[in-house]
Design a protein around this motif. Structure first.
Motif, PDB file in Angstrom:
ATOM      1  N   TRP A  92      46.600  41.688  39.027  1.00  0.00           N
ATOM      2  CA  TRP A  92      46.456  40.457  39.808  1.00  0.00           C
ATOM      3  C   TRP A  92      45.068  39.866  39.627  1.00  0.00           C
ATOM      4  O   TRP A  92      44.912  38.658  39.469  1.00  0.00           O
ATOM      5  CB  TRP A  92      46.749  40.748  41.271  1.00  0.00           C
ATOM      6  CG  TRP A  92      46.531  39.576  42.181  1.00  0.00           C
ATOM      7  CD1 TRP A  92      45.568  39.431  43.122  1.00  0.00           C
ATOM      8  CD2 TRP A  92      47.306  38.369  42.209  1.00  0.00           C
ATOM      9  NE1 TRP A  92      45.677  38.222  43.753  1.00  0.00           N
ATOM     10  CE2 TRP A  92      46.740  37.540  43.215  1.00  0.00           C
ATOM     11  CE3 TRP A  92      48.408  37.900  41.502  1.00  0.00           C
ATOM     12  CZ2 TRP A  92      47.247  36.283  43.510  1.00  0.00           C
ATOM     13  CZ3 TRP A  92      48.908  36.639  41.804  1.00  0.00           C
ATOM     14  CH2 TRP A  92      48.333  35.851  42.788  1.00  0.00           C
ATOM     15  N   MET A  93      44.031  40.716  39.664  1.00  0.00           N
ATOM     16  CA  MET A  93      42.664  40.223  39.479  1.00  0.00           C
ATOM     17  C   MET A  93      42.480  39.654  38.081  1.00  0.00           C
ATOM     18  O   MET A  93      41.837  38.605  37.907  1.00  0.00           O
ATOM     19  CB  MET A  93      41.669  41.361  39.727  1.00  0.00           C
ATOM     20  CG  MET A  93      40.198  40.922  39.609  1.00  0.00           C
ATOM     21  SD  MET A  93      39.764  39.601  40.770  1.00  0.00           S
ATOM     22  CE  MET A  93      39.966  40.463  42.341  1.00  0.00           C
ATOM     23  N   THR A  94      43.058  40.318  37.076  1.00  0.00           N
ATOM     24  CA  THR A  94      42.979  39.790  35.715  1.00  0.00           C
ATOM     25  C   THR A  94      43.649  38.424  35.630  1.00  0.00           C
ATOM     26  O   THR A  94      43.119  37.494  35.014  1.00  0.00           O
ATOM     27  CB  THR A  94      43.655  40.759  34.731  1.00  0.00           C
ATOM     28  OG1 THR A  94      42.987  42.025  34.788  1.00  0.00           O
ATOM     29  CG2 THR A  94      43.581  40.220  33.306  1.00  0.00           C
ATOM     30  N   PHE A  95      44.816  38.291  36.276  1.00  0.00           N
ATOM     31  CA  PHE A  95      45.540  37.026  36.253  1.00  0.00           C
ATOM     32  C   PHE A  95      44.702  35.909  36.889  1.00  0.00           C
ATOM     33  O   PHE A  95      44.602  34.806  36.341  1.00  0.00           O
ATOM     34  CB  PHE A  95      46.871  37.179  36.996  1.00  0.00           C
ATOM     35  CG  PHE A  95      47.629  35.892  37.152  1.00  0.00           C
ATOM     36  CD1 PHE A  95      48.388  35.398  36.111  1.00  0.00           C
ATOM     37  CD2 PHE A  95      47.582  35.173  38.344  1.00  0.00           C
ATOM     38  CE1 PHE A  95      49.088  34.212  36.238  1.00  0.00           C
ATOM     39  CE2 PHE A  95      48.271  33.990  38.484  1.00  0.00           C
ATOM     40  CZ  PHE A  95      49.036  33.510  37.431  1.00  0.00           C
ATOM     41  N   ILE A  96      44.097  36.186  38.020  1.00  0.00           N
ATOM     42  CA  ILE A  96      43.307  35.168  38.713  1.00  0.00           C
ATOM     43  C   ILE A  96      42.113  34.751  37.873  1.00  0.00           C
ATOM     44  O   ILE A  96      41.811  33.559  37.702  1.00  0.00           O
ATOM     45  CB  ILE A  96      42.844  35.684  40.088  1.00  0.00           C
ATOM     46  CG1 ILE A  96      44.049  35.870  41.015  1.00  0.00           C
ATOM     47  CG2 ILE A  96      41.835  34.730  40.717  1.00  0.00           C
ATOM     48  CD1 ILE A  96      44.791  34.589  41.313  1.00  0.00           C
ATOM     49  N   MET A 398      50.697  41.167  28.406  1.00  0.00           N
ATOM     50  CA  MET A 398      51.880  40.592  29.050  1.00  0.00           C
ATOM     51  C   MET A 398      51.500  39.444  29.983  1.00  0.00           C
ATOM     52  O   MET A 398      52.186  38.417  30.038  1.00  0.00           O
ATOM     53  CB  MET A 398      52.616  41.679  29.841  1.00  0.00           C
ATOM     54  CG  MET A 398      53.396  42.648  28.971  1.00  0.00           C
ATOM     55  SD  MET A 398      54.720  41.821  28.022  1.00  0.00           S
ATOM     56  CE  MET A 398      55.731  41.180  29.352  1.00  0.00           C
ATOM     57  N   VAL A 399      50.396  39.602  30.701  1.00  0.00           N
ATOM     58  CA  VAL A 399      49.926  38.530  31.576  1.00  0.00           C
ATOM     59  C   VAL A 399      49.605  37.280  30.760  1.00  0.00           C
ATOM     60  O   VAL A 399      49.962  36.153  31.136  1.00  0.00           O
ATOM     61  CB  VAL A 399      48.679  38.992  32.366  1.00  0.00           C
ATOM     62  CG1 VAL A 399      48.031  37.812  33.094  1.00  0.00           C
ATOM     63  CG2 VAL A 399      49.056  40.073  33.365  1.00  0.00           C
ATOM     64  N   LEU A 400      48.951  37.465  29.613  1.00  0.00           N
ATOM     65  CA  LEU A 400      48.570  36.334  28.781  1.00  0.00           C
ATOM     66  C   LEU A 400      49.803  35.615  28.216  1.00  0.00           C
ATOM     67  O   LEU A 400      49.831  34.382  28.152  1.00  0.00           O
ATOM     68  CB  LEU A 400      47.659  36.804  27.643  1.00  0.00           C
ATOM     69  CG  LEU A 400      46.319  37.413  28.075  1.00  0.00           C
ATOM     70  CD1 LEU A 400      45.524  37.885  26.860  1.00  0.00           C
ATOM     71  CD2 LEU A 400      45.504  36.421  28.882  1.00  0.00           C
TER      72      LEU A 400
END
Length: 502
Positions: A92-96, A398-400
């Motif tokens: 979540w922190m990486t996504f933000i 995957m987030v990217l």
């Protein structure tokens, strides 16, 4: 301890009373702290790719049991500075942290697309087709130089290499003069390639292209490099991982600034459909004369010395790859003028995301050793390893990828709302565009996953080598996939001022 400069630990009272058990405890401690840069034994480090992050927690627990009064044991990175322990980030922190800069960079590429859509009908672009070949190569400088700088500084900041103001100052002026030298040389080579491709060697053409490309590359690189240094310094103070924010911000203004400077200078030198020769000669002279000074200063700076000597091949090779994308763009614009509005967007998205991933992997490798000494035993490339393994960077990948679908769709609607490209969005075109963007990012992330580790295994610094190749490959893939999307979805030949209805 064991060659890494760790301080010796005093023996405990228990070990003095029981020599055998004390010796065994010390040997267990030495094994766990082996090489000082990873908290696990060498055998477990080699199996890291398969066992996942749970092993890190076990090793940390073992170390805490053996060191009840634990003190931080510094390790050394490849730059010779004491490493800081990397904080584990949640998904979540990486996504933000990635999402906000990604959106800002995306709107920057939309602005660049709008600008390219406008300037393609200027008289200088109609007369000098070489400018279309120069556009991807010069816009790619943000990947070749500024994103590489951002990756180097992010790695240094995360591993403790920029802990003092003196190290920041030495790093700042060294990289600024280095990038000036590299930007000017790359711009000259890109101009030469454009002239060779178009087979036009008239003196007026050469002067206009050289002066406009060198000026735009020099000024844009100076501005963007200064911005990168400021962003990473601010990120470090705010305890934000610079790997997540620096490279997208480098691209947010990079395309717009470079394209704007190139177009304005070229049009300014092409007055009344005649090249202003004295002004062009003056610009070239002012920018080329200081190159020996920039090289001298970069050579005598310990931070940039090796990059100056050995960092040319990746940058020049990446420029050649980007020029290939420029050749595709020049041909595609002749068939579909509206493609100009979409090219900076798809290329910018792919380059931004793969640069984030490459920078994160490089930082992780730097925090655990030096190039050529410690490396993963898993070197193959494939979707399972890149996206579905237990490693942290697989989750980040995957987030990217998941960011691409809503991001590309959003930017498509923004382009349509601003009437850029002068096209009507149809379901086939939207699906084809998003598919092209996803395919581009998936390929780039797989290549990055393999390439960064391969470069590291060969003993080279991936911060200086991987990102230029990856962003240049992104330009070539993005432009090619986009042209294929226009071809398959039936975009008809049109002038940029006509609406297209599919």
């Amino acid at each position: 301890m064991s060659g890494n400069g760790e301080t010796c630990l005093a023996t405990t009272d228990a070990s003095e009373k029981d020599g055998g058990r004390g010796h065994k405890s010390v040997m267990e401690l030495v094994e766990i702290l082996d090489l000082g840069s990873d908290s696990r034994p060498l055998k477990e480090r080699e199996e890291d790719e398969e066992e996942g992050p749970e092993e890190d927690e076990k090793a940390d627990s073992a170390r805490s049991r053996l060191l009840p009064e634990a003190t931080a044991l510094p390790s050394t990175s490849s730059n010779g500075h004491a490493n800081k322990e990397l904080r584990t980030e949640s998904i979540w922190m990486t996504f933000i942290q990635v999402c906000v800069p990604f959106l800002i960079a995306g709107f920057g590429t939309v602005a660049a697309g709008r600008l390219l859509d406008e300037v393609q009908v200027w008289s200088v672009y109609e007369e000098f087709n070489e400018l279309f070949i120069l556009v991807p190569a010069l816009l790619g400088l943000k990947g070749n130089l500024e994103m590489t700088l951002a990756s180097r500084l992010s790695t240094a900041a995360n591993t403790g290499g920029l802990g003092t103001w003196s190290s920041w100052w030495r790093c700042t002026w060294g990289n600024l003069v280095l990038i000036q030298a590299q930007a000017i040389v790359v711009a000259l080579l890109a101009t030469a390639i454009a002239l060779v491709v178009e087979q036009d060697f008239s003196p007026s053409h050469i002067l206009l292209l050289v002066s406009s490309s060198v000026f735009s590359a020099s000024v844009a690189s100076a501005l963007l490099a200064s911005l990168m240094i400021l962003i990473i310094l601010t990120s470090q103070r705010l305890r934000i991982n610079p790997d997540n924010v620096a490279t997208p911000f480098a691209a947010s203004l990079g395309d717009l600034v470079t394209l704007g400077l190139l177009s304005m200078v070229a049009q300014g030198l092409y007055r009344n459909e005649v090249v202003h020769v004295p002004m062009a000669i003056g610009l070239v002279t002012i920018l080329l004369v200081p190159i020996p000074l920039w090289c001298y200063l970069a050579y005598h700076n310990p931070i940039t010395h090796n990059v100056l000597l050995f960092g040319w091949i990746p940058v020049i090779t990446a420029m050649c790859i980007s020029s290939g994308g420029g050749y595709v763009l020049a041909k595609a614009i002749g068939e579909w003028p509206s493609i100009a509005a979409y090219t900076p967007i798809i290329n910018g998205i792919g380059g931004n995301l793969v640069a984030v991933q490459a920078s994160r992997i490089s930082t992780s490798l730097h925090s655990n050793g030096v190039p050529g000494v410690q490396h993963s035993s898993q070197m193959y490339m494939g979707p399972h390893r890149t996206f579905f393994s237990l490693r942290q960077d697989s989750k980040t990948a995957m987030v990217l990828v998941l960011l691409v679908i809503p991001g590309s769709t959003l930017f498509l609607f923004v382009v349509h709302a601003m009437d850029l490209g002068h096209t009507v969005l149809t379901p086939p075109f939207m699906a084809g565009y998003v598919l092209a963007a996803v395919l581009q990012v998936v390929v780039l992330l797989m290549v990055a996953d393999w390439m960064v580790r391969y470069v590291w295994k060969m003993g080279w610094d991936p911060d200086n080598i991987a990102i230029p190749f990856l962003t240049a490959l992104g330009d070539l893939l993005g432009t090619s996939f986009l042209a294929l999307c226009f071809l398959i979805t039936g975009r008809s030949r049109s002038s940029p001022t006509n609406q297209i209805s599919s």
